[in-house]
Enzyme design. Structure first.
Site, PDB file in Angstrom:
ATOM      1  N   ASP A 176     -45.790   9.253 -25.377  1.00 14.36           N
ATOM      2  CA  ASP A 176     -45.340  10.549 -24.854  1.00 14.36           C
ATOM      3  C   ASP A 176     -43.830  10.764 -24.902  1.00 14.36           C
ATOM      4  O   ASP A 176     -43.275  11.531 -24.118  1.00 14.36           O
ATOM      5  CB  ASP A 176     -45.820  10.670 -23.399  1.00 14.36           C
ATOM      6  CG  ASP A 176     -45.433   9.448 -22.574  1.00 14.36           C
ATOM      7  OD1 ASP A 176     -44.480   8.753 -22.972  1.00 14.36           O
ATOM      8  OD2 ASP A 176     -46.073   9.177 -21.548  1.00 14.36           O
TER       9      ASP A 176
ATOM     10  N   GLU B  19     -53.060   6.081 -27.190  1.00 16.82           N
ATOM     11  CA  GLU B  19     -52.802   6.301 -25.749  1.00 16.82           C
ATOM     12  C   GLU B  19     -52.821   7.806 -25.443  1.00 16.82           C
ATOM     13  O   GLU B  19     -51.891   8.376 -24.873  1.00 16.82           O
ATOM     14  CB  GLU B  19     -51.478   5.681 -25.292  1.00 16.82           C
ATOM     15  CG  GLU B  19     -51.368   5.529 -23.775  1.00 16.82           C
ATOM     16  CD  GLU B  19     -50.019   4.976 -23.333  1.00 16.82           C
ATOM     17  OE1 GLU B  19     -49.039   5.719 -23.292  1.00 16.82           O
ATOM     18  OE2 GLU B  19     -49.953   3.761 -23.045  1.00 16.82           O
TER      19      GLU B  19
ATOM     20  N   GLU C  99     -42.224  13.631 -20.190  1.00 16.25           N
ATOM     21  CA  GLU C  99     -43.382  13.010 -20.851  1.00 16.25           C
ATOM     22  C   GLU C  99     -44.689  13.766 -20.629  1.00 16.25           C
ATOM     23  O   GLU C  99     -45.547  13.800 -21.520  1.00 16.25           O
ATOM     24  CB  GLU C  99     -43.534  11.546 -20.397  1.00 16.25           C
ATOM     25  CG  GLU C  99     -42.402  10.631 -20.857  1.00 16.25           C
ATOM     26  CD  GLU C  99     -41.190  10.657 -19.932  1.00 16.25           C
ATOM     27  OE1 GLU C  99     -41.190  11.420 -18.931  1.00 16.25           O
ATOM     28  OE2 GLU C  99     -40.223   9.923 -20.216  1.00 16.25           O
TER      29      GLU C  99
ATOM     30  N   HIS D 149     -36.382   3.251 -14.739  1.00 17.52           N
ATOM     31  CA  HIS D 149     -35.663   4.040 -15.743  1.00 17.52           C
ATOM     32  C   HIS D 149     -36.081   5.504 -15.818  1.00 17.52           C
ATOM     33  O   HIS D 149     -35.599   6.251 -16.672  1.00 17.52           O
ATOM     34  CB  HIS D 149     -35.857   3.416 -17.140  1.00 17.52           C
ATOM     35  CG  HIS D 149     -37.234   3.614 -17.693  1.00 17.52           C
ATOM     36  ND1 HIS D 149     -37.639   4.785 -18.298  1.00 17.52           N
ATOM     37  CD2 HIS D 149     -38.317   2.813 -17.722  1.00 17.52           C
ATOM     38  CE1 HIS D 149     -38.905   4.686 -18.676  1.00 17.52           C
ATOM     39  NE2 HIS D 149     -39.340   3.499 -18.332  1.00 17.52           N
TER      40      HIS D 149
ATOM     41  N   ARG E  82     -36.525   9.368 -15.911  1.00 23.00           N
ATOM     42  CA  ARG E  82     -35.563  10.463 -15.932  1.00 23.00           C
ATOM     43  C   ARG E  82     -35.640  11.321 -14.653  1.00 23.00           C
ATOM     44  O   ARG E  82     -34.620  11.763 -14.136  1.00 23.00           O
ATOM     45  CB  ARG E  82     -35.858  11.325 -17.166  1.00 23.00           C
ATOM     46  CG  ARG E  82     -34.755  12.211 -17.638  1.00 23.00           C
ATOM     47  CD  ARG E  82     -35.108  12.753 -19.019  1.00 23.00           C
ATOM     48  NE  ARG E  82     -34.876  11.769 -20.052  1.00 23.00           N
ATOM     49  CZ  ARG E  82     -33.795  11.724 -20.813  1.00 23.00           C
ATOM     50  NH1 ARG E  82     -32.847  12.623 -20.672  1.00 23.00           N
ATOM     51  NH2 ARG E  82     -33.651  10.796 -21.734  1.00 23.00           N
TER      52      ARG E  82
ATOM     53  N   HIS F  88     -32.257  -1.238 -17.686  1.00 23.71           N
ATOM     54  CA  HIS F  88     -32.405  -0.338 -18.834  1.00 23.71           C
ATOM     55  C   HIS F  88     -31.016   0.103 -19.306  1.00 23.71           C
ATOM     56  O   HIS F  88     -30.105   0.266 -18.493  1.00 23.71           O
ATOM     57  CB  HIS F  88     -33.239   0.859 -18.374  1.00 23.71           C
ATOM     58  CG  HIS F  88     -33.778   1.712 -19.481  1.00 23.71           C
ATOM     59  ND1 HIS F  88     -32.988   2.550 -20.221  1.00 23.71           N
ATOM     60  CD2 HIS F  88     -35.039   1.867 -19.976  1.00 23.71           C
ATOM     61  CE1 HIS F  88     -33.736   3.189 -21.116  1.00 23.71           C
ATOM     62  NE2 HIS F  88     -34.983   2.785 -20.987  1.00 23.71           N
TER      63      HIS F  88
HETATM   64  C1  UD1 Z   1     -37.129   6.968 -23.309  1.00 19.92           C
HETATM   65  C2  UD1 Z   1     -38.303   7.942 -23.214  1.00 19.92           C
HETATM   66  C3  UD1 Z   1     -39.229   7.564 -22.063  1.00 19.92           C
HETATM   67  C4  UD1 Z   1     -39.632   6.097 -22.132  1.00 19.92           C
HETATM   68  C5  UD1 Z   1     -38.381   5.237 -22.226  1.00 19.92           C
HETATM   69  C6  UD1 Z   1     -38.772   3.799 -22.411  1.00 19.92           C
HETATM   70  C7  UD1 Z   1     -37.995  10.301 -23.823  1.00 19.92           C
HETATM   71  C8  UD1 Z   1     -37.513  11.619 -23.384  1.00 19.92           C
HETATM   72  N1  UD1 Z   1     -37.803   9.285 -22.952  1.00 19.92           N
HETATM   73  O1  UD1 Z   1     -36.323   7.154 -22.146  1.00 19.92           O
HETATM   74  O2  UD1 Z   1     -40.405   8.363 -22.129  1.00 19.92           O
HETATM   75  O3  UD1 Z   1     -40.364   5.776 -20.971  1.00 19.92           O
HETATM   76  O4  UD1 Z   1     -37.605   5.647 -23.361  1.00 19.92           O
HETATM   77  O5  UD1 Z   1     -37.710   2.928 -22.148  1.00 19.92           O
HETATM   78  O6  UD1 Z   1     -38.499  10.158 -24.914  1.00 19.92           O
HETATM   79  N2  UD1 Z   1     -29.881   3.393 -24.788  1.00 19.92           N
HETATM   80  C9  UD1 Z   1     -29.153   2.438 -25.449  1.00 19.92           C
HETATM   81  N3  UD1 Z   1     -29.827   1.528 -26.228  1.00 19.92           N
HETATM   82  C10 UD1 Z   1     -31.162   1.517 -26.359  1.00 19.92           C
HETATM   83  C11 UD1 Z   1     -31.907   2.477 -25.660  1.00 19.92           C
HETATM   84  C12 UD1 Z   1     -31.240   3.430 -24.899  1.00 19.92           C
HETATM   85  O7  UD1 Z   1     -27.929   2.404 -25.353  1.00 19.92           O
HETATM   86  O8  UD1 Z   1     -31.708   0.656 -27.078  1.00 19.92           O
HETATM   87  C13 UD1 Z   1     -29.170   4.411 -23.987  1.00 19.92           C
HETATM   88  C14 UD1 Z   1     -28.416   5.435 -24.852  1.00 19.92           C
HETATM   89  O9  UD1 Z   1     -27.249   5.828 -24.207  1.00 19.92           O
HETATM   90  C15 UD1 Z   1     -29.418   6.586 -24.937  1.00 19.92           C
HETATM   91  C16 UD1 Z   1     -29.979   6.557 -23.537  1.00 19.92           C
HETATM   92  O10 UD1 Z   1     -30.118   5.170 -23.212  1.00 19.92           O
HETATM   93  O11 UD1 Z   1     -28.833   7.823 -25.281  1.00 19.92           O
HETATM   94  C17 UD1 Z   1     -31.255   7.309 -23.339  1.00 19.92           C
HETATM   95  O12 UD1 Z   1     -32.232   6.956 -24.292  1.00 19.92           O
HETATM   96  P1  UD1 Z   1     -33.534   7.931 -24.458  1.00 19.92           P
HETATM   97  O13 UD1 Z   1     -34.461   7.300 -25.421  1.00 19.92           O
HETATM   98  O14 UD1 Z   1     -33.095   9.326 -24.719  1.00 19.92           O
HETATM   99  O15 UD1 Z   1     -34.153   7.958 -23.013  1.00 19.92           O
HETATM  100  P2  UD1 Z   1     -34.774   6.786 -22.136  1.00 19.92           P
HETATM  101  O16 UD1 Z   1     -34.320   7.023 -20.741  1.00 19.92           O
HETATM  102  O17 UD1 Z   1     -34.528   5.493 -22.768  1.00 19.92           O
HETATM  103  N1  UDP Z   2     -40.120  -4.629 -21.350  1.00 16.16           N
HETATM  104  C1  UDP Z   2     -39.400  -5.564 -22.100  1.00 16.16           C
HETATM  105  N2  UDP Z   2     -38.175  -5.972 -21.630  1.00 16.16           N
HETATM  106  C2  UDP Z   2     -37.651  -5.513 -20.461  1.00 16.16           C
HETATM  107  C3  UDP Z   2     -38.397  -4.566 -19.717  1.00 16.16           C
HETATM  108  C4  UDP Z   2     -39.627  -4.138 -20.197  1.00 16.16           C
HETATM  109  O1  UDP Z   2     -39.842  -6.013 -23.156  1.00 16.16           O
HETATM  110  O2  UDP Z   2     -36.550  -5.921 -20.089  1.00 16.16           O
HETATM  111  C5  UDP Z   2     -41.426  -4.179 -21.871  1.00 16.16           C
HETATM  112  C6  UDP Z   2     -42.585  -4.200 -20.904  1.00 16.16           C
HETATM  113  O3  UDP Z   2     -43.263  -5.439 -20.956  1.00 16.16           O
HETATM  114  C7  UDP Z   2     -43.453  -3.040 -21.351  1.00 16.16           C
HETATM  115  C8  UDP Z   2     -42.461  -2.090 -21.983  1.00 16.16           C
HETATM  116  O4  UDP Z   2     -41.259  -2.806 -22.187  1.00 16.16           O
HETATM  117  O5  UDP Z   2     -44.374  -3.428 -22.369  1.00 16.16           O
HETATM  118  C9  UDP Z   2     -42.225  -0.917 -21.076  1.00 16.16           C
HETATM  119  O6  UDP Z   2     -41.170  -0.170 -21.544  1.00 16.16           O
HETATM  120  P1  UDP Z   2     -40.386   0.853 -20.633  1.00 16.16           P
HETATM  121  O7  UDP Z   2     -40.538   0.473 -19.196  1.00 16.16           O
HETATM  122  O8  UDP Z   2     -39.008   0.931 -21.186  1.00 16.16           O
HETATM  123  O9  UDP Z   2     -41.104   2.228 -20.963  1.00 16.16           O
HETATM  124  P2  UDP Z   2     -42.408   2.972 -20.414  1.00 16.16           P
HETATM  125  O10 UDP Z   2     -43.566   2.057 -20.540  1.00 16.16           O
HETATM  126  O11 UDP Z   2     -42.128   3.388 -19.004  1.00 16.16           O
HETATM  127  O12 UDP Z   2     -42.502   4.177 -21.298  1.00 16.16           O
END
Ligand code: UD1
Ligand code: UDP
Length: 378
Positions: free
Chosen positions: A96, A118, A132, A213, A215, A246
């Site tokens: 999502d 999923e 999401e 994490h 939003r 995160h």
């Molecule tokens: C995203 C997804 C969320 C999911 C989550 C899993 C959307 C809108 N959100 O949220 O559904 O649950 O991922 O973790 O699709 N960043 C880094 N390095 C990384 C990843 C993120 O620096 O490897 C930082 C960056 O500044 C980036 C910010 O996190 O711009 C946000 O990343 P983004 O993917 O937009 O949103 P998440 O909060 O990670």
């Molecule tokens: N996870 C990981 N390292 C971490 C935290 C989470 O590998 O430090 C894994 C966790 O086991 C799960 C997935 O990341 O499978 C969940 O991702 P996240 O919580 O970022 O996203 P969501 O599931 O909420 O979309």
């Protein structure tokens, strides 16, 4: 041979699609191609490395603190170009995220069938989780085949008039990924190698693992979660609290500010999946607002406190493995206190079976796709 293009971009999508990719690669009927948006960069690459997956296309889209709108528009354009070059017979998306919505929409514009892994999770709250909930509703209506993890997810899709014949209940592929990784750790093929992980795994104290994490929790919600953790850690100095933080700056800043200087709280960078599975396995209790962690914890017999106001995964709450505790600091603290002090409650919760699957979801997905008309004509 049919060309299947996997489209994904974040850590959880990579974890949940890796077992499907590995399974599909075993079958010569499919030509497997992979395109990552890299909506996440470091957190995606950690997963690709562990599962030995090299993308054919990497759109490298992540920008610091990216906005939903700019990421969506860049993903739509990038994926559109990739579809025009690859011309897949069908595409596979999972979950999502922004990547999922953009990928499904780009496929629809190009008349390429979408397979959604999923499918059917719902809270029926437009802004929770945000964005999401709306991403997955829209994706369902752009999708040709829906792999629902549970019967409840299937029922949600049927209620939206998705045809019964296009929905298959498979279990969640996260359980495939988890069991595969745990078994590779047990066989010695993989080892938890993140910095500081040895000390954590050999510590005799009880371990509370925390991730956050979402939003919709940014600002007040995360501050409240952190203050509940601070109070919990100060009230139980003999328990170790571990938080892989995160990389989203909206998470990192408050977590480090509020929890940075507490002796029994360890803040870590995101853990690679092998290290994270090892820490989950070692933990006594898990607190999270993550979707994937809510599904994994019950498989490892760990009670999980879900720090959200509602969940699209009510199966674990109904079964009793998970407790929905919201973001009120007093309520979070009270539930942590109870599970750390009431052995009877703890033992009851930790012995309930996981409702999310048996680790064979990927096999069911491949078997269906091989025999479906999607792979003959569209
Ligand atoms: C995203 C997804 C969320 C999911 C989550 C899993 C959307 C809108 N959100 O949220 O559904 O649950 O991922 O973790 O699709 N960043 C880094 N390095 C990384 C990843 C993120 O620096 O490897 C930082 C960056 O500044 C980036 C910010 O996190 O711009 C946000 O990343 P983004 O993917 O937009 O949103 P998440 O909060 O990670
Ligand atoms: N996870 C990981 N390292 C971490 C935290 C989470 O590998 O430090 C894994 C966790 O086991 C799960 C997935 O990341 O499978 C969940 O991702 P996240 O919580 O970022 O996203 P969501 O599931 O909420 O979309």
């Amino acid at each position: 041979m049919k060309t299947a293009l996997f489209l994904f971009g974040t850590r959880p999508e990579a974890i949940k699609l890796a077992p499907v990719i590995l399974e599909m690669r075993k079958d010569p009927f499919f030509d497997v191609k992979i395109c990552v948006t890299a909506q996440h960069r470091e957190m995606l690459d950690q997963i690709l490395t562990i599962f030995g997956i090299t993308p054919d296309f990497d759109l490298d889209l992540m920008r610091p603190n990216q906005s939903l709108t700019s990421l969506t528009s860049r993903a739509l354009e990038g994926i559109d170009e990739c579809l025009k070059v690859t011309k897949p017979d069908f595409c596979i998306v999972q979950g999502d995220t922004t990547t999922v919505l953009a990928a499904s929409l780009a496929c629809f514009y190009n008349r390429i069938p979408v397979v959604h892994v999923e499918a059917g999770l719902r809270t029926y709250h437009k802004y929770s989780p945000y964005p999401e909930e709306i991403n997955r509703v829209l994706t369902s209506h752009l999708t040709e085949v829906h792999f629902a993890p549970t019967p409840l997810a299937k029922a949600n899709l049927l209620a939206e008039r998705i045809p019964d014949s296009r929905i298959v209940v498979t279990g969640n592929t996260v359980i495939d990924a988890l069991l595969l990784t745990r078994s590779r750790i047990e066989k010695g093929e993989l080892a938890a190698g993140a910095p500081g992980i040895r000390e954590i795994l050999s510590d005799d104290r009880r371990l509370v693992l925390v991730t956050t994490h979402r939003r919709e929790n940014f600002g007040e919600g995360i501050e409240a979660i952190c203050s509940a953790l601070k109070k919990s850690a100060e009230s139980f100095p003999d328990v170790s609290f571990v938080l892989p933080v995160h990389l989203n700056p909206n998470v990192k800043e408050p977590v480090h500010r509020i929890l940075g200087n507490i002796p029994n709280v360890t803040l870590l960078p995101p853990l690679d999946y092998v290290s994270f599975v090892a820490v989950m396995n070692k933990s006594y209790l898990i607190l999270t607002d993550s979707g994937g962690v809510q599904e994994e914890a019950p498989s490892l017999g760990k009670p999980v406190l879900v720090m959200r106001e509602n969940t699209e995964r009510p199966e674990a709450v109904q079964a009793g493995n998970a407790l929905l505790v919201g973001t009120d600091p007093e309520n979070i603290f009270e539930n942590v206190r109870r599970l750390l002090t009431d052995a009877a409650s703890y033992n009851r919760i930790s012995s309930i079976a996981n409702p999310f699957g048996d680790g064979k979801a990927s096999k069911h997905i491949i078997a269906f796709l091989k025999n479906d008309k999607l792979c003959e004509e569209y």
